[in-house]
Design a protein around this motif. Structure first.
Motif, mmCIF file in Angstrom:
data_model
loop_
_atom_site.group_PDB
_atom_site.id
_atom_site.type_symbol
_atom_site.label_atom_id
_atom_site.label_comp_id
_atom_site.label_asym_id
_atom_site.label_seq_id
_atom_site.Cartn_x
_atom_site.Cartn_y
_atom_site.Cartn_z
ATOM 1 N N LYS A 126 -0.152 0.322 3.569
ATOM 2 C CA LYS A 126 -1.480 0.060 4.131
ATOM 3 C C LYS A 126 -2.063 -1.220 3.505
ATOM 4 O O LYS A 126 -2.590 -2.087 4.215
ATOM 5 C CB LYS A 126 -2.376 1.265 3.814
ATOM 6 C CG LYS A 126 -3.677 1.300 4.559
ATOM 7 C CD LYS A 126 -4.342 2.652 4.329
ATOM 8 C CE LYS A 126 -5.822 2.560 4.574
ATOM 9 N NZ LYS A 126 -6.596 3.565 3.863
ATOM 10 N N ALA A 127 -1.933 -1.330 2.194
ATOM 11 C CA ALA A 127 -2.466 -2.511 1.491
ATOM 12 C C ALA A 127 -1.756 -3.783 1.945
ATOM 13 O O ALA A 127 -2.392 -4.819 2.169
ATOM 14 C CB ALA A 127 -2.296 -2.338 -0.019
ATOM 15 N N LYS B 293 -0.362 -4.396 4.744
ATOM 16 C CA LYS B 293 -0.803 -4.736 6.105
ATOM 17 C C LYS B 293 -2.213 -5.338 6.075
ATOM 18 O O LYS B 293 -2.455 -6.403 6.647
ATOM 19 C CB LYS B 293 -0.783 -3.459 6.944
ATOM 20 C CG LYS B 293 -0.806 -3.713 8.416
ATOM 21 C CD LYS B 293 -0.450 -2.465 9.178
ATOM 22 C CE LYS B 293 -0.747 -2.700 10.647
ATOM 23 N NZ LYS B 293 -0.899 -1.442 11.367
ATOM 24 N N GLU B 294 -3.108 -4.658 5.392
ATOM 25 C CA GLU B 294 -4.507 -5.114 5.332
ATOM 26 C C GLU B 294 -4.617 -6.511 4.725
ATOM 27 O O GLU B 294 -5.424 -7.329 5.152
ATOM 28 C CB GLU B 294 -5.327 -4.157 4.446
ATOM 29 C CG GLU B 294 -5.798 -2.925 5.184
ATOM 30 C CD GLU B 294 -6.563 -1.965 4.264
ATOM 31 O OE1 GLU B 294 -6.664 -0.804 4.647
ATOM 32 O OE2 GLU B 294 -7.037 -2.376 3.186
ATOM 33 N N ARG B 295 -3.821 -6.772 3.689
ATOM 34 C CA ARG B 295 -3.918 -8.042 2.953
ATOM 35 C C ARG B 295 -2.936 -9.100 3.427
ATOM 36 O O ARG B 295 -2.942 -10.223 2.919
ATOM 37 C CB ARG B 295 -3.684 -7.807 1.450
ATOM 38 C CG ARG B 295 -4.585 -6.763 0.847
ATOM 39 C CD ARG B 295 -5.938 -7.358 0.569
ATOM 40 N NE ARG B 295 -6.927 -6.324 0.331
ATOM 41 C CZ ARG B 295 -8.032 -6.483 -0.358
ATOM 42 N NH1 ARG B 295 -8.300 -7.650 -0.885
ATOM 43 N NH2 ARG B 295 -8.892 -5.512 -0.497
#
Ligand code: KG4
Ligand code: ZN
Length: 327
Positions: free
Chosen positions: A253-254, A256-258
């Motif tokens: 998730k991190a 992808k987000e970043r």
């Protein structure tokens, strides 16, 4: 440039000489683990006494193994924290006096950043920025690493650290201490599990929570009269799938987000074989390249302290005589 690293944050008294941040000339570790086993956890007073009694010998051996005289050192790097106060202060006092006596700089190293640096001491390393995940006995922290010393924390545990959860579950199952390696070994004996433990990331965030799963393990063993090895293996494996599942989920998730494509994992739990398997199967296959330290640098050691210290020295980020522990 030769840097002497001194690490006494927990139960390992460690010293190492590293050339130019990467060339490990010696790596000496004296653990007081055997004295803590019967208590099922590290006793700070015992750890500190072990540091006081052994630091001199450990540092001397690090210099001897590296085959250098102390006058050849460019600086001394010491773990400033986080860790046990008395334990840290032993290493800091020793490093301070040695740097004063030799007239060389003293460098204050952050232990969590050093755990990430352990994977950066080799030929193939990621470019900044990347994701850094520390999974140890005291911490579970996910950061965006901008530089060796510039970390932006984006997720952390709200209760137990992941290594602590491993140790507590091992204790419930009557396994030895530290429990992580025991659970790692035992879980391999269980093919598939019907047991499912619930361990989710904290809603809407990248934080972790590991205390619930530990209680769930406790409840699931309460009514079992005899826990045989097969049952223990099944519990160990299910526990592992639950906690490591959340790690994988948050990391992806991190990333992808970043918009980041590299991940460095460090700390004692980075030695876990199932975590390494999941990294290859689930994380790498999603396009995120994973870097681990070698097994010898996963747990506490002073090579990573000396290595990261070199980068502080290069930037002239030198500590003063008022340096104290940051627990
Ligand atoms: O990084 P570390 O040596 O000390 C701290 O800075 O906390 O981490 C120690 C933790 C312990 O909780 C231990 O059980 C865990 O690392 N550990 C493992 C494994 N080897 C050590 N956990 C899971 N699997 C392993 N193979
Ligand atoms: Zn550590």
């Amino acid at each position: 440039m030769l840097v002497l690293g001194v690490e006494t944050s927990c139960d390992e008294t460690a010293a190492s000489v590293v050339g130019n941040g990467k060339n490990i000339l010696s790596n000496v570790i004296s653990s007081s683990m055997r004295h803590h086993r019967k208590f099922g956890g590290v006793i700070p007073e015992i750890a500190t006494r072990h540091h006081v009694e052994n630091i001199d010998r450990v540092v001397k051996k690090a210099l001897d193994d590296a085959d250098i005289a102390r006058e050849e050192l460019s600086a001394i790097a010491v773990t400033q924290g986080p860790g046990l106060a008395g334990a840290l202060l032993t290493g800091i006092s020793f490093a301070k006096s040695m740097s004063y006596a030799l007239g060389i700089p003293l460098l204050a190293v952050d232990h969590l950043k050093a755990h990430i640096y352990a994977a950066l001491m080799f030929d193939e390393t990621p470019d900044f920025p990347f994701l850094g995940l520390v999974v140890s006995g005291g911490h579970t922290t996910l950061s965006v690493v901008m530089d060796y010393y510039d970390f932006k924390v984006i997720g952390e545990t709200l209760d137990d650290a992941i290594g602590e959860a491993y140790d507590k579950v091992a204790r419930i199952l009557g396994l030895g201490y530290p429990g992580g390696p025991e659970i790692d070994r035992l879980a391999k004996k269980s093919a598939a599990s019907r047991l499912k433990y619930n361990c989710r990331s904290v809603k809407g965030s990248l934080d972790f929570s590991f205390s619930g799963v530990k209680t769930a393990v406790l409840y699931s063993t309460r009514d079992v009269k005899h826990l045989d090895t097969a049952k223990k293996a099944e519990i160990a494996s299910s526990f592992q799938e639950a906690v490591l599942g959340v790690i994988v989920e948050n990391v992806l998730k991190a990333a992808k987000e970043r918009g980041l494509h590299d991940l460095v994992i460090g700390g004692g739990v980075s030695a876990n074989s199932r975590l390494r398997e999941l990294a290859a199967q689930k994380i790498s296959s999603s396009g995120v390249k994973v870097f681990f330290p070698p097994f010898s640098l996963c747990s506490d050691n002073a090579a990573m302290t000396a290595g990261l210290g070199y980068h502080l020295l290069k930037r002239d980020l030198v500590a003063g005589p008022d340096l104290t522990a940051k627990v």
